[in-house]
Design a protein around this motif. Structure first.
Motif, PDB file in Angstrom:
ATOM      1  N   ASP A   1       0.818  -1.213   0.000  1.00 25.98           N
ATOM      2  CA  ASP A   1       0.000   0.000   0.000  1.00 25.98           C
ATOM      3  C   ASP A   1       0.851   1.262   0.000  1.00 25.98           C
ATOM      4  O   ASP A   1       0.437   2.299  -0.514  1.00 25.98           O
ATOM      5  CB  ASP A   1      -0.936   0.010   1.219  1.00 25.98           C
TER       6      ASP A   1
ATOM      7  N   THR B   1       2.771   5.691  -2.951  1.00 20.52           N
ATOM      8  CA  THR B   1       3.035   6.981  -2.304  1.00 20.52           C
ATOM      9  C   THR B   1       4.531   7.249  -2.260  1.00 20.52           C
ATOM     10  O   THR B   1       4.973   8.379  -2.533  1.00 20.52           O
ATOM     11  CB  THR B   1       2.438   7.002  -0.896  1.00 20.52           C
TER      12      THR B   1
ATOM     13  N   PRO C   1      -9.168   8.431   5.202  1.00 21.30           N
ATOM     14  CA  PRO C   1      -8.736   9.465   4.250  1.00 21.30           C
ATOM     15  C   PRO C   1      -9.849  10.278   3.599  1.00 21.30           C
ATOM     16  O   PRO C   1      -9.568  11.242   2.889  1.00 21.30           O
ATOM     17  CB  PRO C   1      -8.069   8.614   3.167  1.00 21.30           C
ATOM     18  N   GLU C   2     -11.120   9.911   3.761  1.00 24.48           N
ATOM     19  CA  GLU C   2     -12.151  10.367   2.832  1.00 24.48           C
ATOM     20  C   GLU C   2     -12.344  11.881   2.788  1.00 24.48           C
ATOM     21  O   GLU C   2     -12.580  12.464   1.727  1.00 24.48           O
ATOM     22  CB  GLU C   2     -13.482   9.675   3.156  1.00 24.48           C
TER      23      GLU C   2
ATOM     24  N   GLU D   1      -9.459  13.320   0.940  1.00 30.37           N
ATOM     25  CA  GLU D   1      -9.649  12.976  -0.473  1.00 30.37           C
ATOM     26  C   GLU D   1     -10.546  14.005  -1.167  1.00 30.37           C
ATOM     27  O   GLU D   1     -10.255  14.454  -2.278  1.00 30.37           O
ATOM     28  CB  GLU D   1     -10.264  11.580  -0.570  1.00 30.37           C
TER      29      GLU D   1
ATOM     30  N   PHE E   1      -3.867   1.849   4.823  1.00 29.39           N
ATOM     31  CA  PHE E   1      -4.359   2.949   3.989  1.00 29.39           C
ATOM     32  C   PHE E   1      -3.881   4.318   4.482  1.00 29.39           C
ATOM     33  O   PHE E   1      -4.047   5.319   3.777  1.00 29.39           O
ATOM     34  CB  PHE E   1      -5.882   2.914   3.826  1.00 29.39           C
TER      35      PHE E   1
ATOM     36  N   GLU F   1      -3.438   6.314   1.186  1.00 30.55           N
ATOM     37  CA  GLU F   1      -4.441   7.337   0.907  1.00 30.55           C
ATOM     38  C   GLU F   1      -4.179   8.657   1.625  1.00 30.55           C
ATOM     39  O   GLU F   1      -4.023   9.701   0.982  1.00 30.55           O
ATOM     40  CB  GLU F   1      -5.827   6.806   1.284  1.00 30.55           C
TER      41      GLU F   1
ATOM     42  N   TYR G   1      -2.879  11.818  -0.600  1.00 34.69           N
ATOM     43  CA  TYR G   1      -3.750  12.952  -0.920  1.00 34.69           C
ATOM     44  C   TYR G   1      -3.213  14.239  -0.293  1.00 34.69           C
ATOM     45  O   TYR G   1      -3.231  15.305  -0.925  1.00 34.69           O
ATOM     46  CB  TYR G   1      -5.175  12.678  -0.464  1.00 34.69           C
TER      47      TYR G   1
ATOM     48  N   THR H   1     -10.000   3.097  -5.347  1.00 34.30           N
ATOM     49  CA  THR H   1     -10.567   3.530  -4.071  1.00 34.30           C
ATOM     50  C   THR H   1      -9.538   3.534  -2.948  1.00 34.30           C
ATOM     51  O   THR H   1      -9.775   4.105  -1.901  1.00 34.30           O
ATOM     52  CB  THR H   1     -11.778   2.655  -3.693  1.00 34.30           C
ATOM     53  N   GLU H   2      -8.375   2.927  -3.171  1.00 35.37           N
ATOM     54  CA  GLU H   2      -7.273   2.944  -2.209  1.00 35.37           C
ATOM     55  C   GLU H   2      -6.246   4.019  -2.579  1.00 35.37           C
ATOM     56  O   GLU H   2      -5.148   4.049  -2.032  1.00 35.37           O
ATOM     57  CB  GLU H   2      -6.620   1.554  -2.157  1.00 35.37           C
ATOM     58  N   ALA H   3      -6.613   4.894  -3.523  1.00 35.10           N
ATOM     59  CA  ALA H   3      -5.756   6.005  -3.983  1.00 35.10           C
ATOM     60  C   ALA H   3      -4.534   5.547  -4.760  1.00 35.10           C
ATOM     61  O   ALA H   3      -3.537   6.265  -4.840  1.00 35.10           O
ATOM     62  CB  ALA H   3      -5.350   6.924  -2.832  1.00 35.10           C
TER      63      ALA H   3
END
Length: 509
Positions: A81, A85, A407-408, A411, A467, A471, A475, A499-501
């Motif tokens: 994951d 990044t 993260p939403e 995001e 995440f 994420e 972001y 959806t996991e960026a």
């Protein structure tokens, strides 16, 4: 300017003046987003070094007890994951370390049940995206030699191995996959599956087909998706485009008419517009279904608290009965509407997305920690007496007080900033990072906390989900990194995030 770690406390603790003074920036000049991006990179490095020291090879670090744990089959979820990044942050030494670890993962065996959904978005998505990045705009990140080239190519090889191993999940009477699968028996005891866990496979599996030239992966995921695009019975679609949550695996029939944009349903809607971004030619039907859902959401689910009618939330539903509840998971919706409006050129969608992003920002701004809660409500009939004043002032009350490094909200800030270039979204993102840094940071990483509206954030619950790397930090970094290497402004339709960026190169490019 290279990041100076000694300045981090001054940057995090103060506003513009403190930051400017710490960095020797004249006050008449705009504050340095470069150094904010470097502060995000420092948070990544801090988290990564703690993970490597205490949990390397495990799925996640427990950053209070300094141990490792396995919630994702023990394949090193945090490594995979974190890969994309680290690539985008230009951390070549970390990327090489990650590639060497990924090269020896045995994706064919595990002693625990495999979630088709979680494994797809985290592992399969991370492998595919890493390959797209390192054979695309970041091809020069690693030294050019046969060894490094083989490590990059291995990402696609491992993705194929993993997808082939999970493919038996689709061997059902209808083609709707099981989600919880057993590698020891090549079977599942599932009789139902949810629309998020069915409908959040199609981007990853289609991209794998496009990269390999083998259509079987896309065919499997798109077969399951077809039942969601044409829901039956008709009663399972209480509003146009908005459908129930659970599907019978045997016949593809829906079992209910409840749902919304919350956990268990959320990323199905997210992927409808993202598949159109990925390839407008092949996935125009997905776009049409997203437009139906978006219009119904604006018409039927849009809700404004009685004590704060200026705030916009979206309700959940059971049939045509609304439930005035929302969760942190739902707060990606602002960004999804902004992306849809940007892609389709529909200002109403974009503005609604900005309104929703503002509503989720209010849930952050209202709490003691300046971090939003896991769940909240604005139902005036159920307000706890202890939160009555809070509800009157803020328009919502907390029903789930924890924060697990989700993260939403950030995001949505990312999409809002990309679309508008309004600096307030950077300020909102920085405020969120400051809150997270203050209340979640430990000596070795970042921990989930139990109560965002309590002094000190309650207690630390000792989990750093993978995440966090994939994420939250990505972001945040992209909000403050103006270089936008590789065209990560999604309006250009050169890349689309899963959806996991994890960013995928769109098919047309």
């Amino acid at each position: 300017m290279r990041f100076q770690k000694a300045l981090l406390p001054a940057i995090l603790a103060g506003g513009f003046a403190a930051e400017a003074a710490a960095l020797n920036i004249p006050l008449h000049k705009k504050q340095s987003d470069v150094n904010r991006a470097d502060a995000i990179k420092e948070a990544f490095t801090h988290s990564w070094e703690g993970y490597v020291k205490y949990a390397y090879g495990k799925d996640e670090l427990r950053p209070v007890s300094n141990t490792g744990s396995n919630s994702r089959n023990g394949w090193g979820a945090s490594v995979v994951d974190a890969l994309t990044t680290a690539i985008m942050m230009g951390m070549d030494d970390v990327v090489l370390q990650q590639l060497e670890f990924i090269a020896v993962i045995d994706f064919t065996t595990t002693s625990s049940t495999v979630s088709l959904f979680e494994t797809t978005i985290r592992y399969l998505g991370g492998l595919i995206s890493g390959y797209d990045l390192l054979t695309g705009p970041y091809a020069g990140l690693l030294a050019t030699n046969l060894y490094n080239a083989a490590l990059v190519e291995n990402l696609l090889t491992q993705a194929v191995t993993l997808a082939d191993r999970m493919s038996f999940a689709f061997n059902t009477a209808s083609g709707v996959p099981a989600n919880n699968i057993n590698f020891s028996t090549n079977s599942s005891t599932d009789t139902t599956n949810g629309i998020a866990t069915i409908g959040t496979l199609v981007l990853e599996w289609t991209r794998l087909s496009d990269l390999t030239g083998d259509p079987k992966y896309a065919a499997l995921a798109q077969k399951g998706e077809s039942y969601l695009l044409n829901p039956k019975p008709a009663s399972s679609e209480p509003f146009p485009g908005l459908i129930g949550s659970n599907v019978n695996i045997t016949n593809g029939q829906f079992l209910d008419a409840s749902g919304g944009w919350s956990g268990g349903t959320d990323s199905f809607y997210e992927y409808l517009i993202k598949m159109y971004v990925y390839d407008p030619t092949r996935f125009s039907t997905y776009k049409d279904r997203w437009i139906l859902a978006a219009k119904s959401t604006m018409t039927y689910l849009q809700s404004h608290p009685t004590t704060r009618p200026d705030i916009t939330f979206v309700a959940e539903y059971n049939g045509q009965s609304l439930s005035l509840n929302e969760g942190h998971l739902t707060c990606f919706i602002g960004g999804n509407f902004i992306l849809g409006g940007q892609t389709l050129g529909v200002e109403d969608f974009t503005q609604f997305g900005l309104n929703l992003t503002s509503g989720c920002h209010d849930t952050y701004n209202a709490t003691v920690t300046k971090i939003g809660p896991e769940r909240f409500s604005w139902n005036p009939n159920n307000v706890p007496a202890t939160q009555l004043l809070f509800f009157q002032q803020n328009g919502f009350y907390v029903t789930g007080s924890d924060y697990i490094l989700r993260p939403e909200v950030i995001e949505s800030y990312y999409h809002a900033y990309v679309n508008t270039k309004d600096e307030k979204y950077r300020e909102w993102a920085w405020a969120a990072f400051q809150g997270i840094n203050k209340y979640c940071r430990t000596d070795t990483g970042y921990s989930s906390i139990t109560n965002v509206n309590a002094v000190g954030g309650g207690s630390k619950s000792d989990v750093q989900e993978s995440f966090w790397f994939a994420e939250v930090l990505k972001y945040l970094y992209l909000i403050f990194d103006d270089s936008k290497e590789g065209g990560f402004v999604q309006g250009t339709q050169e890349w689309v995030f899963n959806t996991e960026a994890h960013p995928f190169k769109v098919a047309a490019k």
